[in-house]
Design an enzyme around this catalytic site. Structure first.
Site, short mmCIF file in Angstrom:
data_model
loop_
_atom_site.label_atom_id
_atom_site.label_comp_id
_atom_site.label_asym_id
_atom_site.label_seq_id
_atom_site.Cartn_x
_atom_site.Cartn_y
_atom_site.Cartn_z
N TYR A 1 -15.83 -77.78 -55.78
CA TYR A 1 -16.59 -76.55 -56.08
C TYR A 1 -17.07 -75.92 -54.79
O TYR A 1 -17.63 -76.62 -53.95
CB TYR A 1 -17.77 -76.84 -57.01
CG TYR A 1 -17.58 -76.10 -58.31
CD1 TYR A 1 -17.78 -74.72 -58.36
CD2 TYR A 1 -17.16 -76.74 -59.47
CE1 TYR A 1 -17.55 -74.01 -59.52
CE2 TYR A 1 -16.93 -76.04 -60.63
CZ TYR A 1 -17.13 -74.66 -60.65
OH TYR A 1 -16.89 -73.96 -61.80
N GLU B 1 -18.59 -72.41 -54.53
CA GLU B 1 -19.15 -71.06 -54.74
C GLU B 1 -19.77 -70.56 -53.44
O GLU B 1 -20.45 -71.31 -52.74
CB GLU B 1 -20.21 -71.10 -55.84
CG GLU B 1 -19.62 -71.04 -57.23
CD GLU B 1 -20.69 -71.00 -58.31
OE1 GLU B 1 -21.89 -71.00 -57.99
OE2 GLU B 1 -20.31 -70.98 -59.49
N ASP C 1 -2.10 -51.15 -54.06
CA ASP C 1 -1.88 -52.40 -54.78
C ASP C 1 -0.46 -52.85 -54.44
O ASP C 1 0.51 -52.29 -54.92
CB ASP C 1 -2.04 -52.14 -56.29
CG ASP C 1 -1.84 -53.41 -57.12
OD1 ASP C 1 -1.28 -54.39 -56.58
OD2 ASP C 1 -2.22 -53.40 -58.29
N THR D 1 -1.30 -59.72 -55.36
CA THR D 1 -1.15 -61.07 -55.88
C THR D 1 -0.59 -61.91 -54.74
O THR D 1 -0.11 -61.38 -53.75
CB THR D 1 -0.15 -61.13 -57.05
OG1 THR D 1 1.08 -60.60 -56.60
CG2 THR D 1 -0.63 -60.32 -58.24
N LYS E 1 4.14 -63.27 -55.92
CA LYS E 1 5.37 -62.51 -56.16
C LYS E 1 6.25 -62.61 -54.92
O LYS E 1 6.59 -63.72 -54.53
CB LYS E 1 5.01 -61.10 -56.61
CG LYS E 1 4.25 -61.12 -57.95
CD LYS E 1 3.87 -59.75 -58.49
CE LYS E 1 3.03 -59.86 -59.75
NZ LYS E 1 2.52 -58.56 -60.22
N ARG F 1 -0.09 -68.93 -57.52
CA ARG F 1 -0.60 -67.87 -58.38
C ARG F 1 -2.01 -67.52 -57.98
O ARG F 1 -2.90 -68.34 -58.11
CB ARG F 1 -0.62 -68.40 -59.81
CG ARG F 1 0.11 -67.51 -60.68
CD ARG F 1 0.04 -67.81 -62.11
NE ARG F 1 0.51 -66.59 -62.72
CZ ARG F 1 1.79 -66.25 -62.77
NH1 ARG F 1 2.71 -67.03 -62.28
NH2 ARG F 1 2.13 -65.11 -63.31
C1 LIG Z 1 1.49 -58.24 -61.06
C2 LIG Z 1 0.62 -57.09 -60.72
C3 LIG Z 1 -0.78 -57.15 -60.82
C4 LIG Z 1 -1.53 -58.21 -61.55
O1 LIG Z 1 -1.32 -59.45 -61.32
P1 LIG Z 1 -1.77 -60.64 -62.30
O2 LIG Z 1 -1.76 -61.75 -61.33
O3 LIG Z 1 -0.73 -60.71 -63.34
O4 LIG Z 1 -3.12 -60.32 -62.81
C5 LIG Z 1 -1.52 -56.08 -60.36
N1 LIG Z 1 -0.93 -55.00 -59.86
C6 LIG Z 1 0.39 -54.89 -59.77
C7 LIG Z 1 0.97 -53.66 -59.19
C8 LIG Z 1 1.22 -55.93 -60.21
O5 LIG Z 1 2.53 -55.78 -60.15
#
Ligand SMILES: *Cc1c(COP(=O)(O)O)cnc(C)c1O
Length: 445
Positions: free
Chosen positions: A67, A69, A213, A239, A242, A248
């Site tokens: 933990y 925080e 994003d 994220t 990807k 994750r």
């Molecule tokens: C995949 C994605 C997210 C969100 O990701 P999660 O991990 O599934 O919550 C946010 N923005 C974009 C553009 C994405 O492709």
């Protein structure tokens, strides 16, 4: 008796070597089946990848137990000296890779990272501009059913009808009329490069924050295969699982200062970086997932290598090769092609829905997801598109020639979508085809 505690109960793992198979054969069996499936099919889901064994090892490490925080040097739990070092390593690696002033590695995933940005920059009901979901934006960029659409005023901006790319002129007009407080740039199903400089100009004209994003493309950016938004944006979210091929999770990059509320501004108690940190913890989250931070640090170490640069460029070359091969076989692609790792098959002219094609392809071992296309008339649960991505097959070591083969597999299934024998024979060919490649993180059978 020296010790009255029954150690076999007190310690979940008396035999330190007790493996998953010995403890839970049901879950172990499911894991083996998933491994076999991923080993023998083509993972063409644009948001998925194969994390390395090192990343998986850190994800499954004892850091999962801690933990922590708070932030390094200011924790609410004792015993975090090592975790402080670990989090600082991850933060410093991100700052070096992206050239940003501040980084937060605690968001649980991409959506929570975006939620933190809303908390840090806006008040409820403020106006937010984003690309709508059917045109390639993300749920969290102001889609009606998402918190971003219910708690904020959503101002969609659109694609150009002909080019199917962002119409920056119309975007500027809309922004000037609506004066949003935040503009998102980024998407989940947009196969082209974003013009961050143009977006930054528009944001500055209307005194809006610009937030990129880069969930899908962060790996491409690190590899130098897509422009970096950091110099143009107030905040950048991503994220980590990807194209950047980590565990994750999510992260947020930002400037230190808020250009609209500098520290001497009567409204600002904290600078931008501090507001982001406070939005993540304690406003939205509790303890960070320390094992994920460890695995992210490992992934960032891998992403800083020359071989990752090669990887990122190969992802794009593969996507372009797959696009070309599909165009040659008579398929329509949204925007007519791709600049990044993904392509969107536009199946509006074909008899079945995107969902139906995705199901048929999966029977043949080709794993994709169905997706809306611009101007889609079908329900979002059916759609008229299929999204394809090359990060995972590129992680297996595939190159342009393999993309042509993949286009042939796809074409065979889509030409005879209801022929079970075709599904079965392509399924065998795909399995054979895959055995020539190594899958990171999955042992060979
Ligand atoms: C995949 C994605 C997210 C969100 O990701 P999660 O991990 O599934 O919550 C946010 N923005 C974009 C553009 C994405 O492709």
């Amino acid at each position: 008796m020296k010790n009255s505690v029954d150690v076999s109960i007190a310690r979940p793992d008396t035999n330190r070597q007790a493996s998953l198979v010995a403890v839970d054969c049901r879950v172990h069996e499911l894991l083996l089946r998933q491994e076999r499936q991923e080993r023998t099919t083509l993972k063409l889901i644009a948001s998925e990848n194969f994390a390395s064994s090192a990343v998986l090892e850190a994800t499954g490490s004892i850091f999962t137990n801690k933990y922590a925080e708070g932030y390094p040097g200011a924790r609410y739990y004792a015993g975090n000296e090592i975790v402080d070092e670990l989090e600082n390593v991850a933060v410093e690696r991100l700052k070096a890779l992206f050239g940003c002033e501040h980084a937060n590695v605690q968001p649980y995933s991409g959506s929570p990272a975006n939620q933190a940005v809303y908390r840090a920059l806006l008040s409820p009901r403020d106006k937010v501009m984003g690309l709508p979901l059917p045109e390639g934006g993300h749920l969290t960029h102001g889609w009606a059913v998402n918190f971003s659409g219910t708690d904020y005023q959503r101002i969609p901006y659109r694609l150009h009808e002909k080019t199917q790319q962002i119409d920056y002129d119309r975007l500027r007009e809309t922004a000037k009329r609506e004066r949003p407080k935040l503009i998102w740039v980024g998407g989940t199903a947009y196969p082209r490069i974003f013009d961050y400089a143009a977006m930054a100009e528009i944001a500055a004209e209307v005194n809006s924050y610009l937030v990129a994003d880069i969930a899908h493309i962060s790996g491409l950016i690190v590899a130098g295969a897509h422009p970096n938004p950091v110099p143009h944006c107030d905040v950048v979210t991503s994220t980590s699982h990807k194209s950047i091929r980590g565990p994750r999770g999510g992260f947020i990059l930002s400037r230190n200062e808020d250009r609209y509320q500098p520290l001497y501004h009567p409204m600002s108690k904290h600078n931008l970086a501090k507001r982001i940190d406070r939005a993540v913890f304690p406003q939205l989250q509790g303890g960070p997932h320390v094992n994920i931070i460890a695995a992210l640090a490992v992934a960032l170490h891998e992403a800083a290598t020359p071989s990752f640069r090669t990887y990122g460029h190969q992802i794009v070359r593969n996507a372009k090769a797959l696009a070309q091969a599909l165009l040659e076989r008579g398929y329509d692609l949204v925007t007519g092609g791709t600049d990044n790792h993904m392509l969107i098959l536009d199946l509006r002219a074909r008899p079945l829905s995107g969902k139906a094609y995705a199901e048929r392809l999966a029977k043949a071992g080709i794993i994709t997801n169905f997706n809306m296309v611009p101007g889609d008339r079908r329900h979002p649960a059916l759609t008229s598109g299929i999204r394809l991505g090359t990060p995972a097959v590129t992680s297996m070591g595939m190159r342009e020639t393999e993309m042509v083969q993949i286009a042939d597999f796809i074409d065979s299934v889509c030409r005879q979508p209801d022929d079970q024998e075709v599904h079965a024979s392509v399924r065998r060919e795909v399995a054979d085809f895959c055995t020539a490649f190594e899958v990171p993180g999955i042992p060979d059978p």
